[in-house]
Design an enzyme around this catalytic site. Structure first.
Site, PDB file in Angstrom:
ATOM      1  N   GLU A  62       0.879  -1.156   0.000  1.00 19.06           N
ATOM      2  CA  GLU A  62       0.000   0.000   0.000  1.00 19.06           C
ATOM      3  C   GLU A  62       0.924   1.215   0.000  1.00 19.06           C
ATOM      4  O   GLU A  62       1.808   1.306   0.849  1.00 19.06           O
ATOM      5  CB  GLU A  62      -0.873  -0.023   1.259  1.00 19.06           C
ATOM      6  CG  GLU A  62      -2.022   0.921   1.138  1.00 19.06           C
ATOM      7  CD  GLU A  62      -2.849   1.048   2.407  1.00 19.06           C
ATOM      8  OE1 GLU A  62      -2.760   0.177   3.284  1.00 19.06           O
ATOM      9  OE2 GLU A  62      -3.572   2.049   2.489  1.00 19.06           O
ATOM     10  N   ARG A 287       5.306 -12.647   9.894  1.00 18.39           N
ATOM     11  CA  ARG A 287       6.015 -11.446   9.471  1.00 18.39           C
ATOM     12  C   ARG A 287       7.380 -11.399  10.143  1.00 18.39           C
ATOM     13  O   ARG A 287       7.609 -12.001  11.187  1.00 18.39           O
ATOM     14  CB  ARG A 287       5.210 -10.187   9.762  1.00 18.39           C
ATOM     15  CG  ARG A 287       4.894  -9.914  11.209  1.00 18.39           C
ATOM     16  CD  ARG A 287       4.263  -8.533  11.380  1.00 18.39           C
ATOM     17  NE  ARG A 287       3.221  -8.249  10.427  1.00 18.39           N
ATOM     18  CZ  ARG A 287       3.173  -7.151   9.636  1.00 18.39           C
ATOM     19  NH1 ARG A 287       4.090  -6.239   9.711  1.00 18.39           N
ATOM     20  NH2 ARG A 287       2.191  -6.971   8.801  1.00 18.39           N
ATOM     21  N   LYS A 297       4.640   1.044  10.446  1.00 16.86           N
ATOM     22  CA  LYS A 297       4.713   2.264   9.626  1.00 16.86           C
ATOM     23  C   LYS A 297       4.404   3.494  10.469  1.00 16.86           C
ATOM     24  O   LYS A 297       4.979   4.552  10.262  1.00 16.86           O
ATOM     25  CB  LYS A 297       3.710   2.177   8.481  1.00 16.86           C
ATOM     26  CG  LYS A 297       4.185   1.332   7.320  1.00 16.86           C
ATOM     27  CD  LYS A 297       3.156   1.400   6.196  1.00 16.86           C
ATOM     28  CE  LYS A 297       3.442   0.360   5.130  1.00 16.86           C
ATOM     29  NZ  LYS A 297       2.300   0.157   4.241  1.00 16.86           N
TER      30      LYS A 297
END
Ligand code: ATP
Ligand code: MG
Length: 579
Positions: A62, A287, A297
């Protein structure tokens, strides 16, 4: 300065460490790596003739931030699999949220994926390319009685959703007629309604134990400018309504994502099934988490915004931008990702693994040079003031093919302050009063006299030079001719946080409490061997006995490079942690 007293000029090969996360994580070459669970699934699919044996993966960022080392893991995995099976790899931007997304991020992501070695050929896509198709599918679902326009606001929707323990309640608008739904959706698209006043929802099951299946939102009204579609749309599809169908449109066979999407899978499956379209197989893996850094983020943005770091490309950031500017190589990052393998359970990998991968790669490729970071002058009294002695030094001790270079030696040379000790213990094999040490590639010097200032600090040493190469002395140190030295900035970067888990904070604390105050030290009067004046931005060196360094591509000037320390020669953190 490296603490070791042996003064050995080249780094030891890092010893393989055990990764607690995963057996597949042993260093490459230590044994034949077993097939990881994703490869096993793909092998089985191919054996069964699924998708005609095709393998097609993608990396779907994204564009709401810069990529970090966790994304690198996903890129290497997806691209690596496509490569391994002779398949294809797409780069696709999941750009469904215009408010948080920017072209700046899109450009940086493209550049970073490319730099890492990801090759998408002509398959660079955007979910926004599919907005029209997604809309048509929404209409199709309405017509099939599988979607409806809902007037509940966000807060009401939360109330109706229920909890993990309690089922939700049906929306009062759930039973609108197909015609009414079609009309309302069209009006939503036409801009008739304000933000947040209506949504389009999938009609699934408000009592499902999986909250994602409780009539999830497919479209929201957002009168916002999109970096690609401009003002063409004022309704935007949700990520969950977009992601799986985008994979489907692209013919993705194996849609690899992180574990938190496991309970979204039934929803993606539901959309593909109800629409009767190609059905990619979603596979979840754990992850990547790394010690001594943060990867969210939101936190990375906070570090940049509040000026805890100089920017997204600050060499201390775990962003690919930051790692690049630090001097990490794509090869090293790929080797690291390969080595840690893929796991089904979340775990945290020691930062030392990444640093070791960088050391190993740079040890192979980085030419050697000499740089004195904290200079102490030594006057060689038997060398005339106007004399320059040229000595020859190999550019790489194990690679004669990298050639040699000539280094000037003059009456005054600099050595590291740490390489001299006045009251030295017995095992100190560098320079001490009355002692001798070898200057790398040049010869032997003695220390006959120690000069001090009024405060008693050592300011200069005096001794003699002997170019005898046959005589044995225990220590070898690096040095630079004072007359020829290049004086420039050398920036010593270190880990950004001083604890393994910066997110582990007591009540009222923040991850910022764990920022390492020593994560950067700028040395302004480092003395470098003169050949380094020719270093081009992006060049990499091992400064012998000091570490690996990278000529900063932004701050270097012609003839005046600025160097970033990529990594030390040894893992001093492991030592500090008693490992
Ligand atoms: P968010 O969705 O919260 O903005 P994200 O980190 O998931 O953040 P995306 O741009 O959606 O960012 O990620 C793109 C791809 O990278 C996804 O497939 C995601 O699963 C993967 N990814 C993100 N972080 C990691 C990580 N730490 N380790 C491995 N893969 C990751
Ligand atoms: Mg995401």
């Amino acid at each position: 300065m490296a603490a070791a007293d042996d003064a050995s000029p080249s780094p030891k090969k890092p010893s393989p460490k055990k990764n607690p996360a995963d057996k597949a994580a042993e260093p490459a070459g230590s044994r034949t790596p077993s097939r990881n669970f994703i490869q096993q699934i793909i092998d089985a699919d191919r054996a069964a003739g699924k998708n005609d044996g095709r393998v097609h993966t993608r990396f779907p960022p994204e564009p709401n931030g810069y990529l970090h080392i966790g994304h690198a893991k996903s890129i290497c995995l997806n691209f690596g699999l496509a490569n391994e099976y002779g398949g294809k790899f797409n780069l696709r931007f999941d750009d469904t949220n215009p408010v948080k997304e920017e072209q700046e991020y899109v450009d940086a992501i493209i550049d970073d994926v490319h730099w890492l070695g990801g090759e998408w050929e002509d398959r660079l896509f955007h979910a926004s390319d599919y907005f029209e198709q997604l809309y048509e599918w929404a209409v199709q679902l309405i017509k099939a009685g599988k979607a409806y326009v809902c007037d509940l606001n966000a807060e009401q929707m939360r109330e109706y959703r229920g909890t993990l323990k309690e089922p939700g309640k049906n929306s009062p608008h759930r039973d609108r007629t197909v015609d009414e739904n079609l009309k309302l959706l069209e009006e939503m698209r036409a801009g008739k309604y304000p933000d947040g006043s209506r949504t389009l929802r999938a009609k699934i099951d408000m009592a499902s134990p999986n909250l994602n299946m409780r009539d999830p939102v497919m479209y929201r009204i957002k009168h916002a400018h999109h970096q690609r579609t401009g003002d063409a749309w004022c309704i935007y599809p949700s990520y969950d309504y977009t992601h799986g169908q985008s994979d489907s449109i692209e013919g993705i066979t194996h849609s690899i994502c992180t574990l938190e999407f496991e309970n979204h899978r039934p929803l993606y499956d539901w959309f593909c099934r109800e629409l009767g379209i190609h059905h990619p197989q979603q596979i979840e893996f754990a992850r990547l988490n790394l010690t001594y850094t943060v990867m969210s983020k939101r936190k990375l943005l906070e570090l940049v915004r509040d000026r805890h770091v100089a920017g997204w490309d600050d060499p201390r950031m775990p962003t690919i931008r930051g790692l690049r500017r630090r001097g990490f190589t794509a090869e090293a990052i790929r080797a690291f990702c390969e080595r840690i393998g893929v796991a089904k359970f979340n775990s945290t990998i020691d930062m030392g693994w990444l640093e070791d991968a960088v050391r190993e790669d740079l040890n192979e490729r980085a030419p050697r040079a000499m740089a004195v970071l904290r200079p102490l002058k030594v006057v060689l009294t038997n060398v005339p003031a106007d004399k320059t002695i040229m000595v020859e030094a190999p550019n790489h001790p194990q690679k004669p093919e990298l050639g040699t270079r000539q280094i000037p030696l003059t009456r005054e040379v600099y050595i590291e302050q740490d390489d001299f000790m006045e009251d030295a213990p017995k095992k100190f094999f560098r320079l001490k009063p009355g002692g001798e040490v070898r200057l790398r590639a040049a010869g032997i010097i003695s220390c006959d006299e120690v000069i001090k200032d009024a405060a008693g600090n050592v300011t200069e040493l005096r001794g003699t030079f002997d170019d005898d190469h046959s005589r044995k002395v225990k220590g070898t140190i690096h040095w630079v001719s004072a007359k020829h030295a290049l004086t420039t900035d050398v920036r010593l970067y270190d880990r950004l946080f001083n604890v393994p888990d910066p997110d582990d904070v007591p009540e009222g604390g923040t991850f910022l409490d764990h920022l390492n105050p020593d994560s950067i030290a700028v040395i302004q009067d480092a003395k470098l061997e003169p050949s380094l004046a020719n270093a081009a931005p992006g060049d990499q060196f091992q400064f012998e006995r000091v570490g690996y360094f990278y000529a900063d591509p932004v701050d270097s000037q012609p003839g005046q490079p600025v160097f970033n320390r990529t990594v030390t020669l040894r893992d001093s953190w492991a030592k500090a942690a008693g490992k």
